[in-house]
Scaffold this active site. Structure first.
Site, PDB file in Angstrom:
ATOM      1  N   ARG A   1       0.797  -6.466  12.768  1.00 38.79           N
ATOM      2  CA  ARG A   1       0.144  -5.847  13.927  1.00 38.79           C
ATOM      3  C   ARG A   1      -0.027  -6.868  15.056  1.00 38.79           C
ATOM      4  NH1 ARG A   1      -3.718  -0.740  12.487  1.00 38.79           N
ATOM      5  NH2 ARG A   1      -2.216   0.271  11.094  1.00 38.79           N
TER       6      ARG A   1
ATOM      7  N   ARG B   1       0.842  -1.196   0.000  1.00 40.64           N
ATOM      8  CA  ARG B   1       0.000   0.000   0.000  1.00 40.64           C
ATOM      9  C   ARG B   1       0.874   1.242   0.000  1.00 40.64           C
ATOM     10  NH1 ARG B   1      -4.777  -1.817   4.314  1.00 40.64           N
ATOM     11  NH2 ARG B   1      -5.274  -3.768   3.228  1.00 40.64           N
TER      12      ARG B   1
ATOM     13  N   ARG C   1       2.171   1.128  10.295  1.00 48.48           N
ATOM     14  CA  ARG C   1       1.667   1.537   8.988  1.00 48.48           C
ATOM     15  C   ARG C   1       2.818   1.476   7.989  1.00 48.48           C
ATOM     16  NH1 ARG C   1      -3.069   4.132   8.096  1.00 48.48           N
ATOM     17  NH2 ARG C   1      -3.203   4.635  10.311  1.00 48.48           N
TER      18      ARG C   1
ATOM     19  N   GLU D   1      -6.518  -0.856  15.523  1.00 47.28           N
ATOM     20  CA  GLU D   1      -7.180  -1.815  14.630  1.00 47.28           C
ATOM     21  C   GLU D   1      -6.221  -2.918  14.172  1.00 47.28           C
ATOM     22  OE1 GLU D   1      -7.876  -2.993  10.414  1.00 47.28           O
ATOM     23  OE2 GLU D   1      -7.594  -0.834  10.563  1.00 47.28           O
TER      24      GLU D   1
ATOM     25  N   SER E   1     -10.471  -6.024  10.170  1.00 44.14           N
ATOM     26  CA  SER E   1     -11.748  -5.466   9.704  1.00 44.14           C
ATOM     27  C   SER E   1     -12.501  -6.570   8.983  1.00 44.14           C
ATOM     28  CB  SER E   1     -11.528  -4.298   8.741  1.00 44.14           C
ATOM     29  OG  SER E   1     -11.022  -3.172   9.411  1.00 44.14           O
TER      30      SER E   1
END
Length: 425
Positions: free
Chosen positions: A389, A260, A275, A347, A350
């Protein structure tokens, strides 16, 4: 993609639904394009019928020695008008497709209203936050002190938002990924898939990353895209397919790297691994009958929660508000894991239901038992979970006063029974 027929029948309901996402008054412009397109198509059909009729009359006149030139001139004018109308309809259809493809999914009715993550609603929490008799450190402090996370080397190799993992931390990262994949395939009924990491435009369009979010992706000079998540290739297994009803649900899972660009996140989470441009994730995708999708989202979220529970990581589950729900989702449940070093929940998974939104974009269908026609599938996707994570969460929740890290019991078999990670791995 939205059902244009549904918009024609219920334009006010469509506008109300998108207004919840901050997009008001979309139906009028879409239906104006649709009316022009249908008018042009109707005129085309009428002209084609007249051309055929005139052509037959020309043939009769020529056989009988009559005057055919006026009709021949009319046919030529009809052909020219038809060519112009065909170009107009192509242009209108493309404009309509682009406008529809740029609009987000309609939210489920029970999604809470709100502009952003501040309006998310906690549903439940699990686990006890660890109590330390020392000030807990963040994962990057722990990893650098152990000599097992090297951000400087990664910066020399690739720039910002990369990391080099070494020794026992690299093994712990690998163990987490294998543990998750084994759990989902052995206990949760997912079929393991090893998909391509490079995909074409159509695949990203099908899941909703294109055309709106091109800047968030990495593209090769050959025109391939690096996958931002395994959701893209896994969901596109349904693209252009017609399933038998008996083949549903199809549940698949994959461990892949994800890429990403993190466009728009400048200044956010610049330290550590939270991130990054490249990370690994175990992804779950379900392709289901429409009547199964609500229950499937609950099931999928439970599968992701099982990962955190078996690792002994405290977390909370939240439902995202209208302003925080992703482009392709009708509803999203986030799992947020507790990070003692930050003193915050972050987070880690999801789980989203997309209804038929993606299936319409990629033309994924099924044939109900005993019916001739087909219906669009429903698709769901969820992180099961983000490996990097999870590594952060294990390091921070299992840290010790001397800077070492205890190994969760569930991971011991993947690390040869190793119980503690210290400075020498």
């Amino acid at each position: 993609m939205h059902d244009l027929k549904r918009i024609r029948e219920q334009p006010e309901a469509f506008d109300r639904a998108l207004a919840r996402r901050g997009l008001a008054g979309q139906a009028e412009a879409l239906l104006a394009l649709d009316r022009r397109n249908r008018q042009a198509q109707t005129e085309l059909q009428e002209l084609q019928a007249r051309r055929n009729e005139a052509s037959r009359e020309i043939g009769r006149l020529k056989r009988e020695g009559g005057e055919a030139e006026p009709l021949m001139a009319e046919v030529q004018a009809i052909k020219e008008r038809m060519a112009a109308l065909e170009e107009e309809t192509r242009s209108l259809e493309e404009t309509l497709r682009q406008q529809l493809s740029g609009l987000p999914n309609v939210l489920a009715e029970d999604v809470p209203d709100g502009p952003d993550e501040s309006a998310n609603v906690e549903l439940r929490s699990w686990g006890e936050k660890p109590a330390f008799d020392f000030d807990p450190k963040e994962h990057w402090e722990l990893g650098e002190a152990l000599g097992l996370l090297d951000f400087e080397a990664a910066a020399r190799l690739s720039g910002a938002r990369f990391v080099v993992m070494k020794g026992a931390v690299a093994r712990l990262h690998r163990a987490l990924a294998q543990f998750m994949l084994d759990l989902h395939t052995r206990e949760h009924g997912y079929l393991e898939v090893a998909p391509p990491y490079l995909v074409r435009d159509d695949a990203l369009y099908g899941t909703g990353q294109l055309p709106k979010f091109a800047e968030d992706q990495f593209r090769t000079t050959e025109g391939f895209w690096l996958i931002p998540t395994a959701e893209v290739p896994l969901t596109n297994l349904a693209a252009g397919q017609i399933f038998k009803e008996s083949e549903l649900p199809l549940r698949v899972a994959a461990l892949t790297p994800c890429f990403r660009s993190e466009a728009g996140s400048a200044g956010r989470d610049t330290r550590g691994m939270l991130r990054q441009h490249q990370f690994e994730k175990v992804e779950m995708v379900s392709i289901v009958h429409p009547e199964q999708s609500e229950a499937e989202q609950q099931r999928m979220t439970g599968c992701a929660e099982a990962v955190l529970q078996k690792l002994g990581l405290p977390y909370r589950a939240v439902v995202l508000s209208a302003g925080d729900t992703g482009f392709g989702a009708r509803r999203t449940y986030d799992l947020e894991v507790w990070l003692p070093g930050q003193g915050a929940y972050r987070e880690i998974s999801s789980c989203s239901t997309c209804g038929d939104f993606q299936a319409r974009r990629m033309n994924g269908r099924f044939r109900p038992e005993g019916e001739k026609g087909t219906r669009f599938l429903h698709t769901l996707n969820g992180s099961g979970v983000a490996v990097g994570r999870a590594l952060i969460a294990v390091m921070e929740n299992y840290q010790r006063a001397d800077g070492s890290i205890a190994v969760p019991e569930a991971l011991a078999p993947y690390l040869g029974g190793q119980e503690v990670i210290g400075a020498h791995g």
